[in-house]
Design an enzyme around this catalytic site. Structure first.
Site, PDB file in Angstrom:
ATOM      1  N   LYS A  80       7.867 -37.650  -1.170  1.00  0.00           N
ATOM      2  CA  LYS A  80       7.410 -37.383   0.349  1.00  0.00           C
ATOM      3  C   LYS A  80       7.444 -36.364   1.172  1.00  0.00           C
ATOM      4  CE  LYS A  80       5.232 -40.936   3.273  1.00  0.00           C
ATOM      5  NZ  LYS A  80       4.692 -42.322   2.325  1.00  0.00           N
ATOM      6  N   GLY A 185       0.942 -50.885  16.225  1.00  0.00           N
ATOM      7  CA  GLY A 185       0.057 -49.625  15.712  1.00  0.00           C
ATOM      8  C   GLY A 185      -1.323 -49.420  15.007  1.00  0.00           C
ATOM      9  N   GLY A 187      -4.536 -48.065  13.705  1.00  0.00           N
ATOM     10  CA  GLY A 187      -4.499 -46.963  13.449  1.00  0.00           C
ATOM     11  C   GLY A 187      -5.288 -47.315  11.946  1.00  0.00           C
ATOM     12  N   ASN A 188      -5.410 -46.181  11.094  1.00  0.00           N
ATOM     13  CA  ASN A 188      -5.510 -46.473   9.544  1.00  0.00           C
ATOM     14  C   ASN A 188      -6.184 -48.100   9.518  1.00  0.00           C
ATOM     15  OD1 ASN A 188      -7.730 -43.810   9.614  1.00  0.00           O
ATOM     16  ND2 ASN A 188      -5.609 -42.729   8.665  1.00  0.00           N
ATOM     17  N   VAL A 189      -4.511 -48.307   8.644  1.00  0.00           N
ATOM     18  CA  VAL A 189      -4.150 -48.946   7.701  1.00  0.00           C
ATOM     19  C   VAL A 189      -4.153 -50.597   9.307  1.00  0.00           C
ATOM     20  CG1 VAL A 189      -2.173 -50.788   7.112  1.00  0.00           C
ATOM     21  CG2 VAL A 189      -2.527 -48.521   6.181  1.00  0.00           C
TER      22      VAL A 189
HETATM   23  P1  NAD Z   1      -2.199 -43.800  11.000  1.00  0.00           P
HETATM   24  O1  NAD Z   1      -1.443 -42.695  11.987  1.00  0.00           O
HETATM   25  O2  NAD Z   1      -3.609 -44.449  11.369  1.00  0.00           O
HETATM   26  O3  NAD Z   1      -1.754 -45.134  12.256  1.00  0.00           O
HETATM   27  C1  NAD Z   1      -0.407 -45.369  13.137  1.00  0.00           C
HETATM   28  C2  NAD Z   1      -0.828 -45.862  14.174  1.00  0.00           C
HETATM   29  O4  NAD Z   1       0.266 -46.172  15.554  1.00  0.00           O
HETATM   30  C3  NAD Z   1      -1.754 -44.905  15.152  1.00  0.00           C
HETATM   31  O5  NAD Z   1      -2.461 -45.368  15.324  1.00  0.00           O
HETATM   32  C4  NAD Z   1      -0.696 -44.524  16.046  1.00  0.00           C
HETATM   33  O6  NAD Z   1      -1.164 -44.103  17.444  1.00  0.00           O
HETATM   34  C5  NAD Z   1      -0.207 -45.629  16.627  1.00  0.00           C
HETATM   35  N1  NAD Z   1       1.216 -45.874  17.153  1.00  0.00           N
HETATM   36  C6  NAD Z   1       2.347 -44.689  16.799  1.00  0.00           C
HETATM   37  N2  NAD Z   1       3.587 -44.790  17.245  1.00  0.00           N
HETATM   38  C7  NAD Z   1       3.031 -46.404  18.162  1.00  0.00           C
HETATM   39  C8  NAD Z   1       3.957 -46.867  18.522  1.00  0.00           C
HETATM   40  N3  NAD Z   1       5.260 -46.404  18.993  1.00  0.00           N
HETATM   41  N4  NAD Z   1       3.365 -47.834  19.370  1.00  0.00           N
HETATM   42  C9  NAD Z   1       2.413 -48.052  18.679  1.00  0.00           C
HETATM   43  N5  NAD Z   1       1.537 -47.542  18.026  1.00  0.00           N
HETATM   44  C10 NAD Z   1       1.986 -46.539  17.958  1.00  0.00           C
HETATM   45  O7  NAD Z   1      -0.876 -44.245   9.901  1.00  0.00           O
HETATM   46  P2  NAD Z   1      -1.492 -44.924   9.250  1.00  0.00           P
HETATM   47  O8  NAD Z   1      -2.058 -44.588   7.679  1.00  0.00           O
HETATM   48  O9  NAD Z   1      -2.789 -46.721   9.735  1.00  0.00           O
HETATM   49  O10 NAD Z   1      -0.016 -45.288   8.476  1.00  0.00           O
HETATM   50  C11 NAD Z   1       1.049 -47.139   9.449  1.00  0.00           C
HETATM   51  C12 NAD Z   1       2.209 -47.201   9.478  1.00  0.00           C
HETATM   52  O11 NAD Z   1       2.029 -47.686   7.659  1.00  0.00           O
HETATM   53  C13 NAD Z   1       2.961 -45.609   8.402  1.00  0.00           C
HETATM   54  O12 NAD Z   1       4.331 -46.195   8.398  1.00  0.00           O
HETATM   55  C14 NAD Z   1       2.658 -45.188   7.170  1.00  0.00           C
HETATM   56  O13 NAD Z   1       4.111 -44.678   6.990  1.00  0.00           O
HETATM   57  C15 NAD Z   1       2.607 -46.617   6.733  1.00  0.00           C
HETATM   58  N6  NAD Z   1       1.694 -47.060   5.087  1.00  0.00           N
HETATM   59  C16 NAD Z   1       0.632 -46.329   5.596  1.00  0.00           C
HETATM   60  C17 NAD Z   1      -0.232 -46.349   4.067  1.00  0.00           C
HETATM   61  C18 NAD Z   1      -1.891 -45.163   4.309  1.00  0.00           C
HETATM   62  O14 NAD Z   1      -2.330 -46.178   3.194  1.00  0.00           O
HETATM   63  N7  NAD Z   1      -2.311 -44.917   4.792  1.00  0.00           N
HETATM   64  C19 NAD Z   1       0.453 -46.713   2.907  1.00  0.00           C
HETATM   65  C20 NAD Z   1       1.630 -47.092   2.669  1.00  0.00           C
HETATM   66  C21 NAD Z   1       2.508 -47.580   4.411  1.00  0.00           C
END
Ligand code: NAD
Length: 366
Positions: A80, A185, A187-189
């Site tokens: 990572k 949260g 966001g993307n996921v």
């Molecule tokens: P992202 O940055 O698109 O979404 C994360 C969201 O959480 C953002 O909208 C952000 O504003 C919000 N956020 C941050 N701190 C916060 C808080 N204290 N309270 C509420 N919301 C908050 O990231 P993502 O790609 O959606 O990933 C989300 C999580 O899933 C992360 O922990 C990431 O490591 C994990 N993850 C993602 C993937 C992937 O394919 N993108 C794969 C495995 C794990």
């Protein structure tokens, strides 16, 4: 700052601290274990308050990738990287290109994909300086829709499959109509998970630190808005942490009202003992590195060029893996996170024993 004696060090093979004065890039790359293949894992950008915080995060995330790939039966190692900075303020093309130069210097031992704070366009900019980036190839996605390589749709779908397995195990129901889910949260996921849940008839509560993300979930999915203080503690069936790690801790666990925790965020348990605390409270925890493996599965197949159906079928196995974890946990009266670690280690050993590699190099993920 301790490194080799850091409590999260766990026999990492390689650690790089990279600084580029011209662009302001400060990054750490951690390679935990490459016995099963090159270390593949996301590149996170976050405004860490201290270098220590960034180091701890990258070590925990990197080790988690070794376990995630082994548990998902992928020929990949764990690694990572983290960029220290606010993605909304400090991200520039020059900074991403500098990160690409750093990745190139690692010679392919570590391959970066997107993570929180980075996106496909960022990875493509890094890709001007290195070939060691993944999750950027346009192709037909696992769901038959066009994909730009972003692993988030597969992560969200896998999390949805895993959440359904948890609901079936804990609540004995296949139908999600009226199921109450709180997503931290969006966001993307988180947003895509919310969309799957909405389509399955669930009721949604959301919170995000960015108002525009909340508004999108309200406008497009009819979600209800929670606050920073209550999103984890609502009287819902499922809490889905989809933001940052360490949200399951001494303070939060006693306040949880949900029966199930099933979300995509990495490293949700602040400490290993929080796994047992959840079980003692009768809360079913879907271990993060089991439920959120959809993205790494998708990125793995980008490299092999498999058909979309193959990718989807592999992501669907997340439900079976979780059911096996839940059943073993019940049979042995031990927490699900410990069982997931054990199962990952079994799969790792089975694979590396055949290859004549030393399984003892993998220490316990705790
Ligand atoms: P992202 O940055 O698109 O979404 C994360 C969201 O959480 C953002 O909208 C952000 O504003 C919000 N956020 C941050 N701190 C916060 C808080 N204290 N309270 C509420 N919301 C908050 O990231 P993502 O790609 O959606 O990933 C989300 C999580 O899933 C992360 O922990 C990431 O490591 C994990 N993850 C993602 C993937 C992937 O394919 N993108 C794969 C495995 C794990």
């Amino acid at each position: 700052m301790n490194v080799f004696s850091h409590p999260e060090f766990d026999n990492h093979e390689h650690l790089s601290f990279f600084c580029d004065a011209e662009t302001g890039l400060k990054a750490i790359t951690a390679i935990h274990n490459t016995s099963r293949g090159p270390a593949l894992g996301g590149c996170r950008m976050f405004p860490y308050a201290t270098d220590e915080e960034a180091l701890r995060d990258v070590l925990r995330l990197s080790r988690g990738m070794t376990y995630k790939s082994a548990l998902a039966n992928l020929d990949l190692g764990g690694g990572k990287s983290v960029i220290i900075g606010d993605p909304r303020k400090h991200k520039t093309e020059a900074l991403m290109e500098a990160m690409g130069r750093h990745l190139e210097s690692l010679g392919g031992q570590y391959i970066a994909a997107e993570d929180s704070g980075t996106s496909v366009p960022d990875l493509k900019i890094m890709g001007r300086r290195t070939s060691h980036v993944a999750g950027i190839a346009a192709r037909t996605g696992f769901d038959g829709n066009p994909s730009n390589g972003d692993p988030s749709p597969a992560t969200a779908y896998g999390t949805f499959i895993g959440l359904k397995a948890a609901v079936k195990h804990k609540l004995g129901r296949n139908d999600l109509t009226g199921l109450k889910v709180a997503i931290q949260g969006i966001g993307n996921v988180g947003f895509r998970l919310a969309r799957h849940l909405k389509e399955a008839g669930a009721e949604l509560w959301v919170y995000d630190i960015h108002e525009d993300n909340i508004q999108r979930a309200v406008d497009q999915l009819g979600a209800r808005v929670a606050t920073a203080d209550d999103i984890l503690f609502l009287p819902v069936d499922v809490v889905a942490p989809c933001a940052m790690g360490a949200v399951l801790n001494d303070d939060s666990i006693p306040q949880l009202k949900a029966n199930i925790v099933a979300g995509a965020a990495n490293n949700q348990l602040a400490q290993p003992q929080h796994d047992g605390m959840l079980r003692d409270r009768g809360i079913l925890y879907a271990p993060d590195f089991a439920i959120n493996a959809g993205g790494i599965i998708d990125v793995f197949y980008e490299r092999t060029g498999a058909a979309p159906e193959t990718v989807r079928a592999h992501v669907d196995t997340i439900g079976d893996t979780l059911t096996e974890i839940f059943n073993r946990s019940d049979r042995s009266d031990r927490p699900t996170g410990a069982i997931a670690n054990e199962l990952a280690e079994e799969r790792f050993r089975k694979h590396t024993a055949g290859a004549g590699l030393a399984p003892e190099r993998l220490a316990c993920a705790g």
